[in-house]
Design an enzyme around this catalytic site. Structure first.
Site, PDB file in Angstrom:
ATOM      1  N   SER A 108     -10.886  -4.080 -37.790  1.00 30.24           N
ATOM      2  CA  SER A 108      -9.243  -3.511 -37.228  1.00 30.24           C
ATOM      3  C   SER A 108      -9.241  -4.311 -35.851  1.00 30.24           C
ATOM      4  CB  SER A 108      -9.383  -2.116 -37.210  1.00 30.24           C
ATOM      5  OG  SER A 108      -7.905  -1.705 -36.827  1.00 30.24           O
ATOM      6  N   HIS A 109      -8.644  -3.621 -34.898  1.00 33.03           N
ATOM      7  CA  HIS A 109      -8.597  -4.409 -33.553  1.00 33.03           C
ATOM      8  C   HIS A 109      -9.841  -5.375 -32.997  1.00 33.03           C
ATOM      9  CE1 HIS A 109      -6.259  -3.928 -29.446  1.00 33.03           C
ATOM     10  NE2 HIS A 109      -6.435  -5.035 -29.597  1.00 33.03           N
ATOM     11  N   ASP A 254      -4.550  -1.967 -46.801  1.00 30.14           N
ATOM     12  CA  ASP A 254      -5.504  -1.031 -46.984  1.00 30.14           C
ATOM     13  C   ASP A 254      -5.238   0.145 -46.406  1.00 30.14           C
ATOM     14  OD1 ASP A 254      -5.439  -1.347 -44.341  1.00 30.14           O
ATOM     15  OD2 ASP A 254      -7.638  -2.324 -43.993  1.00 30.14           O
ATOM     16  N   HIS A 276      -8.760   1.385 -45.114  1.00 29.11           N
ATOM     17  CA  HIS A 276      -8.993   1.060 -43.707  1.00 29.11           C
ATOM     18  C   HIS A 276     -10.464   1.552 -43.158  1.00 29.11           C
ATOM     19  CE1 HIS A 276      -7.706  -1.393 -40.231  1.00 29.11           C
ATOM     20  NE2 HIS A 276      -8.309  -0.516 -39.531  1.00 29.11           N
ATOM     21  N   ASP A 278     -12.758   3.070 -45.230  1.00 32.39           N
ATOM     22  CA  ASP A 278     -13.873   2.507 -46.187  1.00 32.39           C
ATOM     23  C   ASP A 278     -14.551   1.370 -45.859  1.00 32.39           C
ATOM     24  OD1 ASP A 278     -13.042   4.582 -47.825  1.00 32.39           O
ATOM     25  OD2 ASP A 278     -12.123   3.509 -49.313  1.00 32.39           O
TER      26      ASP A 278
END
Length: 310
Positions: A108-109, A254, A276, A278
């Site tokens: 992610s970020h 996602d 996201h 998972d």
């Protein structure tokens, strides 16, 4: 005849004892040359009590030889601030291990965060693996920013509440990093990521849903992501992932990051049956039972890095 055979067998065993083990036997499946550092995303942490952000993944990597570290950066802050925190951590890992480089894997970020480090200090980074990184921004962030105007009373209130929440996350995980939810939001918008990409373009695709350069400045670039917001009816987060995916108007995502927008360098896959959460084996391992285990995906990537001598 029997005596001769035993003599031959004994000689063969002596030879085998002094020969070096073959490379496949000397190292494990995940035993990369350089340490692996996992980097969390927004609202993330390394570990709170028994709960890991990358749930069970460090252990799965370590089991077959990988040196694994889990970085802790601000749960909410700008990409650049998080990136500088990570750079400091990378230098600490290098000093502790004696390694010359690290392999960075960010979710992610964490994706843009590891990209920042590879861009400003490529000599310290062997590879970047972006897992569902919002490399072209996140539609959900655009929607929030559209509702919460810069400088508004709503922003002040929301920022205060979210900063309090992320400060609590940081405290529970033993951190001490500054939190700035507004800066995090601005970093994750389409406009924010476009600005970031101008300064740090390494590995970005030249086309809307293509691949980027596989190697830039000596750093290998990879990415993968899920493309299925709803994956397990027992997972309490599934409903929210399904709702958030509506921000993408039917485009594959996602739930939080569009599949095409996650592309960076060599795209392993952008359509895993994962949402996201998972992708980091959350919530507590309640993932799609009809898809490859997230742990396996990370193990496969470690083996891929090993094969490249990284």
């Amino acid at each position: 005849m029997k005596k001769q055979f035993l003599q031959w067998l004994g000689a063969a065993l002596v030879v085998l004892a002094v020969l070096p083990a073959p490379s496949w036997a000397a190292t494990g499946y995940t035993q990369t040359k350089y340490p692996i550092i996992l980097v969390h995303g927004l609202f993330g942490f390394d570990k709170i009590g028994p709960v890991e952000y990358f749930y069970g993944i460090p252990e799965a990597l370590h089991a077959d030889g990988a040196q694994v570290y889990v970085a802790e950066v601000s749960a909410a802050n700008s990409t650049e601030v998080r990136g500088e925190q990570l750079l400091t951590y990378v230098k600490q890992v290098l000093a502790a291990t004696g390694a010359s480089k690290v392999n960075l894997i960010g979710h992610s970020h964490g994706g843009p965060t590891i990209r920042y480090v590879a861009s400003v200090a490529p000599q310290l980074v062997a590879s970047v693996s972006s897992v569902a990184g919002p490399n072209k921004g996140a539609a959900v962030a655009d929607i929030v920013r559209g509702v919460v105007a810069p400088g508004s009373f709503t922003q002040a209130i929301l920022g205060s509440v979210v900063n309090g929440f992320t400060t609590l996350i940081d405290a529970l995980s033993g951190g001490g990093n500054p939190q700035n939810s507004v800066a995090a939001l601005d970093s994750l918008t389409t406009a924010g990521m476009a600005k970031f990409n101008l300064a740090h373009p390494e590995g970005l695709p030249a086309t809307a849903c293509g691949e980027g350069d596989y190697q830039v400045g000596g750093v290998y670039y990879f990415s993968w992501s899920g493309g299925q917001p709803l994956t397990n009816m027992l997972d309490p987060s599934d409903a929210s992932m399904g709702l958030l995916s509506l921000a993408y108007g039917g485009a594959k995502s996602d739930g939080l990051v569009s599949s095409c927008g996650s592309h960076l360098g060599r795209v392993i896959r952008d359509n895993y049956g994962m949402n996201h959460l998972d992708e980091v084996n959350q919530v507590l391992g309640l993932v799609n039972i009809f898809e490859t285990s997230p742990k396996t995906v990370y193990r496969q990537q470690a083996n891929r890095l090993k094969g490249l001598g990284l």
